[in-house]
Structures are given as C-alpha cells and as structure tokens.
Design an enzyme around this catalytic site. Structure first.
Site, PDB file in Angstrom:
ATOM      1  N   HIS A 115       0.832  -1.205   0.000  1.00 15.41           N
ATOM      2  CA  HIS A 115       0.000   0.000   0.000  1.00 15.41           C
ATOM      3  C   HIS A 115       0.866   1.253   0.000  1.00 15.41           C
ATOM      4  O   HIS A 115       0.602   2.203  -0.745  1.00 15.41           O
ATOM      5  CB  HIS A 115      -0.901   0.043   1.248  1.00 15.41           C
ATOM      6  CG  HIS A 115      -1.948  -1.007   1.303  1.00 15.41           C
ATOM      7  ND1 HIS A 115      -2.079  -1.837   2.391  1.00 15.41           N
ATOM      8  CD2 HIS A 115      -2.923  -1.365   0.437  1.00 15.41           C
ATOM      9  CE1 HIS A 115      -3.103  -2.653   2.196  1.00 15.41           C
ATOM     10  NE2 HIS A 115      -3.627  -2.394   1.009  1.00 15.41           N
ATOM     11  N   ARG A 135      -1.871  -6.433  -8.202  1.00  9.76           N
ATOM     12  CA  ARG A 135      -0.814  -7.382  -7.852  1.00  9.76           C
ATOM     13  C   ARG A 135      -0.696  -8.471  -8.897  1.00  9.76           C
ATOM     14  O   ARG A 135       0.389  -8.908  -9.221  1.00  9.76           O
ATOM     15  CB  ARG A 135      -1.109  -8.019  -6.485  1.00  9.76           C
ATOM     16  CG  ARG A 135      -0.987  -7.085  -5.322  1.00  9.76           C
ATOM     17  CD  ARG A 135      -1.245  -7.827  -4.023  1.00  9.76           C
ATOM     18  NE  ARG A 135      -2.545  -8.484  -4.038  1.00  9.76           N
ATOM     19  CZ  ARG A 135      -3.595  -8.114  -3.328  1.00  9.76           C
ATOM     20  NH1 ARG A 135      -3.504  -7.093  -2.508  1.00  9.76           N
ATOM     21  NH2 ARG A 135      -4.730  -8.751  -3.397  1.00  9.76           N
ATOM     22  N   SER A 162      -2.890  -7.820   2.557  1.00  8.01           N
ATOM     23  CA  SER A 162      -3.243  -7.695   3.971  1.00  8.01           C
ATOM     24  C   SER A 162      -3.780  -9.002   4.536  1.00  8.01           C
ATOM     25  O   SER A 162      -3.453  -9.389   5.660  1.00  8.01           O
ATOM     26  CB  SER A 162      -4.288  -6.594   4.171  1.00  8.01           C
ATOM     27  OG  SER A 162      -3.753  -5.334   3.882  1.00  8.01           O
ATOM     28  N   LYS A 218     -16.179  -7.590   5.697  1.00  7.37           N
ATOM     29  CA  LYS A 218     -14.873  -8.236   5.706  1.00  7.37           C
ATOM     30  C   LYS A 218     -14.423  -8.625   7.113  1.00  7.37           C
ATOM     31  O   LYS A 218     -13.447  -9.340   7.259  1.00  7.37           O
ATOM     32  CB  LYS A 218     -13.816  -7.324   5.066  1.00  7.37           C
ATOM     33  CG  LYS A 218     -13.899  -7.270   3.553  1.00  7.37           C
ATOM     34  CD  LYS A 218     -12.676  -6.608   2.974  1.00  7.37           C
ATOM     35  CE  LYS A 218     -12.677  -6.670   1.462  1.00  7.37           C
ATOM     36  NZ  LYS A 218     -11.465  -6.070   0.897  1.00  7.37           N
TER      37      LYS A 218
END
Length: 167
Positions: free
Chosen positions: A17, A95, A133, A41
């Site tokens: 990030h 990514r 993460s 989440k």
C-alpha cells in the site's frame, strides 16, 4: 489541483500500500486515502485504528513528497466517495491478473455511474507485489514474521492485537 482517491480496507496497511501511495503522489497534487468501513470483511482492526495507522504511515510520505494526503473513512459507493472528496481519478493497485479481472469489472460499473472520473492502475514494485493484507494477517496469526511486509509500527500493532489477551 488534481485530486486522486486511493480506496481500500487497509487492514492493516502494508508496504505494498505504501508503495502505491508513493507512486500515486507523483501523479496527483492531493491524495485522499479512502479507508473503507466494509463491515462484511470483519476487519482485525477497527476503523479508528486503521485510519490512525494510515495517517501515521502517510505522515512520513508527505514529509518526503511535500504533497497533501488526507485520510477519509467511507461506507458509500466508491464513485460517490470520489465525488464527495473532489477526486478526478481513482487509484487502484494491482498485484496479479486475478486483481485485474475484478478491477476491470469495477471500472466498467464506475464508468456507467460517472464517466468523468478516471481509474488508474498502479503496480507496486516487484518485491512488494505479492503482499496482501489478508496473507499478512494469516501469517501473523500463526506466529510468522511479517516484518518484511509491513512497517515497524504496523508490525507492533499486529503483535499487540494477536498476542494472547491482546486488543
């Protein structure tokens, strides 16, 4: 002044990030980091903690770049958040190819909702592209060393939260 919005859950903020934030600062005058509330989440860190972590990490970046970074929690549609903060561009980090497929759909939907807001994809440095993460949290939960994926302050916060009886 060109304003960009970089949205995410940032649970927690990683070096991937941070890399995207640094790259985005070269493209915009003002960067708004949109910290998504996203209760679905089930974040490890609550909203206030995530905002505080992002602000802490961004303070060092603003000292280097001289640009403006604002941390903005949001729970509404991404495109509405972009309008709310005056962003003309949404910054998204990629990514892998799997990220692109999802992001491609998101861009299409956002273009229908407001075609005046562009989306820009940035890739983190090659050594940071695999950092997620979700994986950082899993490694930390299982007692692994995540110090090469997060800053020292975030590493300490993870250790504190995941220690027996912690946070």
């Amino acid at each position: 002044m060109r304003t960009g919005l970089y949205p995410g859950t940032f649970d927690p903020i990683t070096l991937g990030h941070v890399d995207i934030i640094e790259r985005a600062m070269a493209l915009v005058d003002r960067l708004v980091i949109g910290v998504a509330i996203n209760r679905d989440k089930g974040p490890l860190f609550n909203l206030e903690e995530r905002v505080e972590m992002v602000e802490h990490e961004c303070a060092a970046i603003t000292k280097i770049t001289g640009g403006e970074i604002v941390v903005h929690p949001f729970e509404n549609l991404l495109i509405d958040c972009a309008r709310d903060v005056g962003a003309s561009v949404i910054i998204r980090g990629l990514r892998a190819v799997a990220d692109f497929e999802y992001e491609f759909q998101m861009v299409g939907m956002n273009r229908v909702l407001d075609d005046s807001i562009e989306t820009v994809f940035l890739m983190a440095d090659a050594e940071r592209q695999s950092i997620a993460s979700k994986l950082v949290k899993e490694i930390a939960r299982l007692g692994g060393d995540v110090s090469s994926f997060v800053t020292p302050a975030v590493n300490d916060a993870l250790k504190e939260r995941l220690r027996p009886g912690g946070g």
